[in-house]
Design a protein around this motif. Structure first.
Motif, PDB file in Angstrom:
ATOM      1  N   VAL A  12     -10.806 -53.795  46.645  1.00 18.30           N
ATOM      2  CA  VAL A  12     -10.788 -53.922  48.108  1.00 18.30           C
ATOM      3  C   VAL A  12     -10.719 -52.545  48.752  1.00 18.30           C
ATOM      4  CG1 VAL A  12      -9.369 -54.710  50.060  1.00 18.30           C
ATOM      5  CG2 VAL A  12      -9.842 -56.254  48.148  1.00 18.30           C
ATOM      6  N   LEU A  13      -9.874 -51.691  48.180  1.00 22.30           N
ATOM      7  CA  LEU A  13      -9.690 -50.349  48.735  1.00 22.30           C
ATOM      8  C   LEU A  13     -11.007 -49.568  48.735  1.00 22.30           C
ATOM      9  CD1 LEU A  13      -7.238 -48.708  49.770  1.00 22.30           C
ATOM     10  CD2 LEU A  13      -7.040 -47.762  47.480  1.00 22.30           C
ATOM     11  N   PHE A  14     -11.709 -49.570  47.606  1.00 21.93           N
ATOM     12  CA  PHE A  14     -12.941 -48.792  47.507  1.00 21.93           C
ATOM     13  C   PHE A  14     -14.141 -49.513  48.134  1.00 21.93           C
ATOM     14  CE2 PHE A  14     -10.348 -46.535  44.464  1.00 21.93           C
ATOM     15  CZ  PHE A  14     -10.718 -45.224  44.695  1.00 21.93           C
ATOM     16  N   TRP A  15     -14.030 -50.815  48.354  1.00 28.52           N
ATOM     17  CA  TRP A  15     -15.112 -51.543  49.011  1.00 28.52           C
ATOM     18  C   TRP A  15     -15.134 -51.259  50.512  1.00 28.52           C
ATOM     19  CZ3 TRP A  15     -19.166 -54.275  47.335  1.00 28.52           C
ATOM     20  CH2 TRP A  15     -19.849 -55.067  48.266  1.00 28.52           C
ATOM     21  N   PHE A  16     -13.950 -51.193  51.130  1.00 27.80           N
ATOM     22  CA  PHE A  16     -13.873 -51.056  52.581  1.00 27.80           C
ATOM     23  C   PHE A  16     -13.727 -49.622  53.069  1.00 27.80           C
ATOM     24  CE2 PHE A  16     -12.699 -55.534  52.103  1.00 27.80           C
ATOM     25  CZ  PHE A  16     -13.565 -56.107  53.020  1.00 27.80           C
ATOM     26  N   VAL A  19     -15.095 -43.270  49.505  1.00 28.67           N
ATOM     27  CA  VAL A  19     -14.394 -42.863  48.281  1.00 28.67           C
ATOM     28  C   VAL A  19     -13.269 -41.872  48.565  1.00 28.67           C
ATOM     29  CG1 VAL A  19     -14.665 -41.715  46.045  1.00 28.67           C
ATOM     30  CG2 VAL A  19     -16.385 -43.341  46.814  1.00 28.67           C
ATOM     31  N   GLY A  20     -13.546 -40.832  49.309  1.00 30.20           N
ATOM     32  CA  GLY A  20     -12.516 -39.824  49.608  1.00 30.20           C
ATOM     33  C   GLY A  20     -11.341 -40.410  50.363  1.00 30.20           C
ATOM     34  N   MET A  21     -11.628 -41.260  51.344  1.00 29.36           N
ATOM     35  CA  MET A  21     -10.563 -41.865  52.133  1.00 29.36           C
ATOM     36  C   MET A  21      -9.771 -42.869  51.288  1.00 29.36           C
ATOM     37  SD  MET A  21     -10.780 -43.667  55.872  1.00 29.36           S
ATOM     38  CE  MET A  21     -11.551 -42.243  56.619  1.00 29.36           C
ATOM     39  N   ALA A  22     -10.449 -43.562  50.381  1.00 29.32           N
ATOM     40  CA  ALA A  22      -9.755 -44.512  49.504  1.00 29.32           C
ATOM     41  C   ALA A  22      -8.777 -43.778  48.593  1.00 29.32           C
ATOM     42  CB  ALA A  22     -10.768 -45.301  48.674  1.00 29.32           C
ATOM     43  N   PHE A  23      -9.207 -42.644  48.022  1.00 30.41           N
ATOM     44  CA  PHE A  23      -8.299 -41.848  47.186  1.00 30.41           C
ATOM     45  C   PHE A  23      -7.136 -41.295  48.011  1.00 30.41           C
ATOM     46  CE2 PHE A  23     -11.717 -41.437  43.935  1.00 30.41           C
ATOM     47  CZ  PHE A  23     -10.973 -41.873  42.848  1.00 30.41           C
TER      48      PHE A  23
END
Length: 156
Positions: A12-16, A19-23
């Motif tokens: 869910v984190l990397f879908w929405f 990539v940089g913001m998810a990390f």
């Protein structure tokens, strides 16, 4: 189930998020959670007596003497997740959290009968004990008057 939950969370984190913001989100979330968990665990044990290896204390005495409870109402109970009843948590690790407060009354009375010190303090006093202990341990490991720069220029 833990793997599925972790996979779903990352998915869910990397879908929405990019990539940089998810990390970045994951890093901040783990850091905040780590600080919160440390703030929940530390005040219950830091600064309490350490039991020597050759001690003859029984299980009950070890758990009561090396842990402290934190007084407070429903807010403190929820903020600490029940870990504010650390003594009872150690004596009865499988006991559900809602029952720890009732067990504390029984354990406190039992400690009084056996003359075993039962440590229970407020939130501020518990964090004060942690800071005092960490300062004492940290300062004892070094000489406060030992300055590396001065030692470099000192003559033997």
């Amino acid at each position: 189930l833990l793997g599925a939950r972790f996979g779903a969370y990352l998915g869910v984190l990397f879908w929405f998020l990019p990539v940089g913001m998810a990390f970045a989100f994951l890093g901040v979330q783990l850091a905040v959670f780590g600080i919160y968990m440390g703030a929940s665990f530390a005040p219950n044990h830091k600064g309490m007596p350490l039991v020597p290896k050759d001690s003859t204390l029984d299980f009950f005495q070890k758990q009561v003497l090396t842990s402290r409870n934190i007084r407070g109402g429903p807010f403190v109970n929820n903020a600490f997740g029940g870990l504010n009843f650390q003594i009872e948590h150690h004596l009865f690790p499988d006991m559900p959290r809602p029952h720890l407060a009732r067990a504390a009354v029984i354990v406190r009375e039992h400690c009084e009968r056996l003359k075993v010190p039962y440590t229970e303090v407020g939130v501020a006093a518990s964090y004060g004990a942690v800071v005092k202990y960490l300062n004492r341990v940290g300062l004892s490991a070094r000489d406060p008057f030992d300055c590396p720069m001065v030692n470099r220029y000192r003559r033997p």
